[in-house]
Design an enzyme around this catalytic site. Structure first.
Site, PDB file in Angstrom:
ATOM      1  N   ASP A  69       0.865  -1.169   0.000  1.00 48.97           N
ATOM      2  CA  ASP A  69       0.000   0.000   0.000  1.00 48.97           C
ATOM      3  C   ASP A  69       0.912   1.232   0.000  1.00 48.97           C
ATOM      4  OD1 ASP A  69      -2.104   1.761   0.014  1.00 48.97           O
ATOM      5  OD2 ASP A  69      -3.206   0.784   1.628  1.00 48.97           O
TER       6      ASP A  69
HETATM    7  C1  NOJ Z   1      -3.826   4.075   0.261  1.00 51.52           C
HETATM    8  C2  NOJ Z   1      -5.055   3.244   0.346  1.00 51.52           C
HETATM    9  O1  NOJ Z   1      -5.057   2.487   1.524  1.00 51.52           O
HETATM   10  C3  NOJ Z   1      -5.227   2.301  -0.831  1.00 51.52           C
HETATM   11  O2  NOJ Z   1      -6.481   1.692  -0.714  1.00 51.52           O
HETATM   12  C4  NOJ Z   1      -5.072   3.039  -2.118  1.00 51.52           C
HETATM   13  O3  NOJ Z   1      -5.334   2.195  -3.198  1.00 51.52           O
HETATM   14  C5  NOJ Z   1      -3.663   3.606  -2.167  1.00 51.52           C
HETATM   15  N1  NOJ Z   1      -3.512   4.543  -1.070  1.00 51.52           N
HETATM   16  C6  NOJ Z   1      -3.326   4.291  -3.477  1.00 51.52           C
HETATM   17  O4  NOJ Z   1      -3.906   5.517  -3.549  1.00 51.52           O
END
Ligand code: NOJ
Length: 742
Positions: free
Chosen positions: A278
């Site tokens: 993530d």
């Molecule tokens: C953080 C989030 O937790 C995730 O769900 C998302 O896809 C990513 N950022 C990318 O923006």
């Protein structure tokens, strides 16, 4: 194989039916050939995902030098093509980039938030929404979305419950698969598709106390029974990618968790897709207290099997050194690169790297807009109706409330690409439907958190002069979603006060609730004559709401989450276990006599102030018609451990309008070697019935559907007695019994 989509028999087995893409030998040998030519730097470059900076010198140099595998958040198709050209024509090996974006519930045409889509209980609609999102996003070059989020979410305080399919493992599995299918189709190599990214692996929805990113402590049987099945279903459905979660599980952050990412995902489930971290989650293992520095984080991420580093820059900065020091074998790097290249081959990017500018920016088609309307209509849950809905001979509507004309906030969380001018609000749609003179708009409050009560008098005045009052209440988009947890999940600002004042006018009051989460609205719903829970509905929310209020369409949404009476009940979910002293004979706080003895309230399991159970249960939702459920009939009252039985029930539309009903199958294993939930959803089917029409709904229940985990290694079907319900929600119906025999 039976396919999904509500209309099918036995949703209980259906989600395994989408084929995972097979590893193809020719593709694997192309990957081998490429790997042989790649330098270590080029390999590590493929493992690096970074945010777009336009066609900047820095980005062009990085791409040409083979230092970037994927770019996120670049949505201009001209720039996408120019950068892709640098990768394909000007980098040494010509490996294409993959462009990614959070397309969570639509790209330009915004669909309801996933929780609102879950309320449709209609996999075909969810699939269609994802298909449209993929068509729109891929038309600017986005071939990879970070969706679906299949985190089972049992806590309404958690802001990201908005992005989930709710509290049930089975419903989340079915709808996650439908979304993957919509994004990817059966042929991911076609330009109109996007690779799905099933996230967040794993247990993110279990964040302690609903506080985002919080720690989780999950015993193995709970992990396997509640949190993992939607991910396993996604593997079977061929989800091209997975994403790690931010949280730690039992002390180990997901991005450094080999048990999750290698033992379970790769070894047990045989996953050959790509796993991305993530955002910054590799680096975040430092503040977690799991890694000493970025190099240590790169080491733990790679050893744990995280293929691509999103925004930590740990891999580009440290992996080479780690290989040279012998801490990470080059074969480990090769495996990671292989997974990245496999994604690019599967997407057809080597053959077809560019956006076709002749068909670029394909947004807001008639098909997209009408699908968006239908999804809001089917996902709106009618919580209460004393007959005021649908409108009858209404001449004057007082339209009030902070969300009645709020294009931004009706869209909900994760709408980076929202174009407000395309949104239709309830004010616009009701005005168009009933005429300008029939709708008096007096919002009363400017936004959901507004505490300034001055405008309420005008709304009350409008109410006094109207035949019906519609208050569109709720939460602004920013109050749910990532990092937006709330410890108080009631209507913010002066909305409750406003509802009380509207009620005092004596006019029929309809409450429409636009929100990103389950809220504590029992008190307000009680004051109102009707309450329609629409979630954040996206671009076409207003049109759908006008259709529903007027009776042009009929509500058929069912709650994918329990609505609590009080926030202190959270986490709240229907499939809890019984205590040894289940609630009975409850004496509530105001009824306890002074100086009552400690044991006089009965010593059972409930809250003195909230009693037991939700305000509105999982699976619940009314219609403008009524449905009668006949007796449940079983093909047999027992089955062996490898057997199956059929359960059938005749459902009749006993009202005067045609409508849809979601028929739900629940079971309870009465005695287990581990205590079993009081109910578990095992199947559902959404049917459409004309007035007076009856339909027999049949489910096939396999003994294997009753299996449960007793340890990390053992999933068993235990013989014994079961209850089975076929009903319109998780709280009603009369069970019939069957046995599983040795
Ligand atoms: C953080 C989030 O937790 C995730 O769900 C998302 O896809 C990513 N950022 C990318 O923006």
């Amino acid at each position: 194989m039976k396919r999904l989509a509500g209309m099918l028999l036995c949703a209980a087995v259906a989600f395994g039916s989408v084929a995972a893409p097979a590893k193809d030998a020719e593709m694997e040998s192309k990957i081998d050939a490429l790997l042989q030519k790649m330098t270590l730097d080029e390999k590590i470059g493929q493992l690096n995902q970074q945010t777009g900076t336009g066609y900047s010198d820095a980005m062009v140099n990085a791409v040409k030098g083979g230092a970037v595998g994927s770019i996120l958040n670049e949505v201009d198709p001209e720039i996408v093509n120019k950068l892709q050209k640098e990768a394909v024509e000007n980098s040494r090996l010509g490996i294409p980039l993959v462009f990614a974006r959070d397309v969570i519930h639509g790209f330009k045409t915004i669909f309801p938030i996933p929780l609102g889509q879950a309320a449709t209980w209609n996999p075909a609609l969810v699939e269609q929404g994802a298909r449209i999102a993929a068509e729109e996003a891929s038309s600017v070059g986005i071939r990879w979305t970070f969706s679906p989020m299949v985190d089972v979410s049992r806590d309404a305080r958690w802001g990201r419950i908005a992005e989930s399919f709710g509290e049930d493992t089975y419903l989340s599995s079915v709808l996650g698969v439908a979304m993957i299918k919509g994004y990817q189709t059966d042929d991911l190599s076609q330009p109109g598709t996007m690779a799905a990214c099933t996230k967040h692996f794993a247990c993110y929805g279990a964040a302690e106390a609903g506080k985002d990113y919080n720690t989780t402590w999950i015993p193995e049987v709970l992990l396997r029974e509640v949190y993992l099945p939607p991910f396993e279903a996604a593997v079977k459905a061929g989800s091209a990618t997975f994403m790690c979660s931010f949280n730690d599980i039992n002390g180990v952050p997901s991005s450094g968790n080999p048990y999750l990412n290698r033992t379970i995902l790769r070894d047990e489930w045989g996953y050959d897709g790509m796993l991305v971290s993530d955002w910054g989650s590799i680096q975040q293992m430092i503040p977690h207290g799991f890694c000493t520095d970025l190099k240590d984080a790169a080491l733990k991420g790679a050893l744990a099997g995280v293929d691509m580093d999103m925004e930590s820059y740990a891999y580009v900065n440290h992996l080479k050194e780690l290989v040279e020091e012998g801490k990470v074998k080059e074969s480990v790097i090769d495996e990671m690169v292989r997974n990245v290249l496999r994604l690019k081959f599967r997407l057809g990017l080597f053959e077809n790297p560019y956006v076709d500018m002749a068909t670029a920016r394909n947004f807001y088609t008639g098909k997209a807009l009408s699908a968006a309307v239908k999804t809001v209509e089917e996902g709106a849950v009618l919580l209460k109706n004393n007959g005021v809905l649908p409108f009858k001979q209404i001449k004057k509507i007082a339209l009030v409330g902070p969300m009645a004309d709020d294009k931004h906030n009706q869209a909900g969380t994760w709408c980076f690409d929202l174009e407000k001018e395309h949104c239709v609000t309830p004010l616009q749609a009701l005005t168009e439907m009933y005429g300008k003179d029939a709708v008096v708009y007096a919002p009363g409050l400017e936004y959901s958190r507004d505490k300034n009560e001055q405008g309420i008098a005008e709304a009350v005045e409008a109410a006094k002069n109207a035949d019906v009052v519609v208050m569109v209440a709720g939460e602004e988009a920013v109050l749910s979603g990532e990092a937006h947890s709330r410890a108080d999940i009631s209507l913010p600002g002066a909305q409750t006060k406003m509802i009380e004042e509207l009620k005092a006018t004596g006019k029929p009051l309809v409450l429409v609730i636009m929100t990103g989460r389950p809220m504590t609205i029992a008190y307000e719903a009680n004051l109102a004559d009707a309450a329609l829970y629409t979630f954040h509905g996206g671009t076409m929310a207003g049109s759908a709401i006008a259709n529903l209020l007027s009776g042009k369409s009929v509500p058929s949404g069912k709650l994918p989450v329990s609505l609590p009476k009080m926030v202190g009940q959270e986490p709240l979910y229907y499939n809890h276990k019984n205590t040894g002293r289940p609630a009975s004979g409850m004496v509530l706080i105001d009824d306890i006599p002074l100086e009552a003895s400690q044991t006089s309230t009965g010593c059972t399991s409930y809250y003195l102030d909230a009693g037991d159970g939700p305000a509105f249960p999982f699976g619940y939702g009314l219609s403008y018609t009524t449905f009668e459920y006949g007796d449940v009939r079983l093909s047999d009252d027992s089955m062996g451990k490898d057997g199956k039985i059929e359960a059938a029930c005749t459902v009749k539309n006993t009202g005067s309008v045609a409508a849809s009903e979601t028929v739900q199958l629940y079971v309870r294993d009465l005695v287990g070697s581990l205590v079993r939930p009081v109910k578990e959803l095992k199947g559902f089917e959404k049917i459409y019935l004309q007035p007076g029409e009856s339909r027999e709904v049949k489910f096939t229940l396999n003994a294997s559907d009753l299996a449960f985990w007793t340890s990390a290694k053992e999933k068993i079907v235990e013989p014994g007695e079961f209850d089975l319900w076929i009903s319109g929600d998780s709280a009603s119906g009369t069970p019939v019994k069957f046995n599983v025999t040795e």
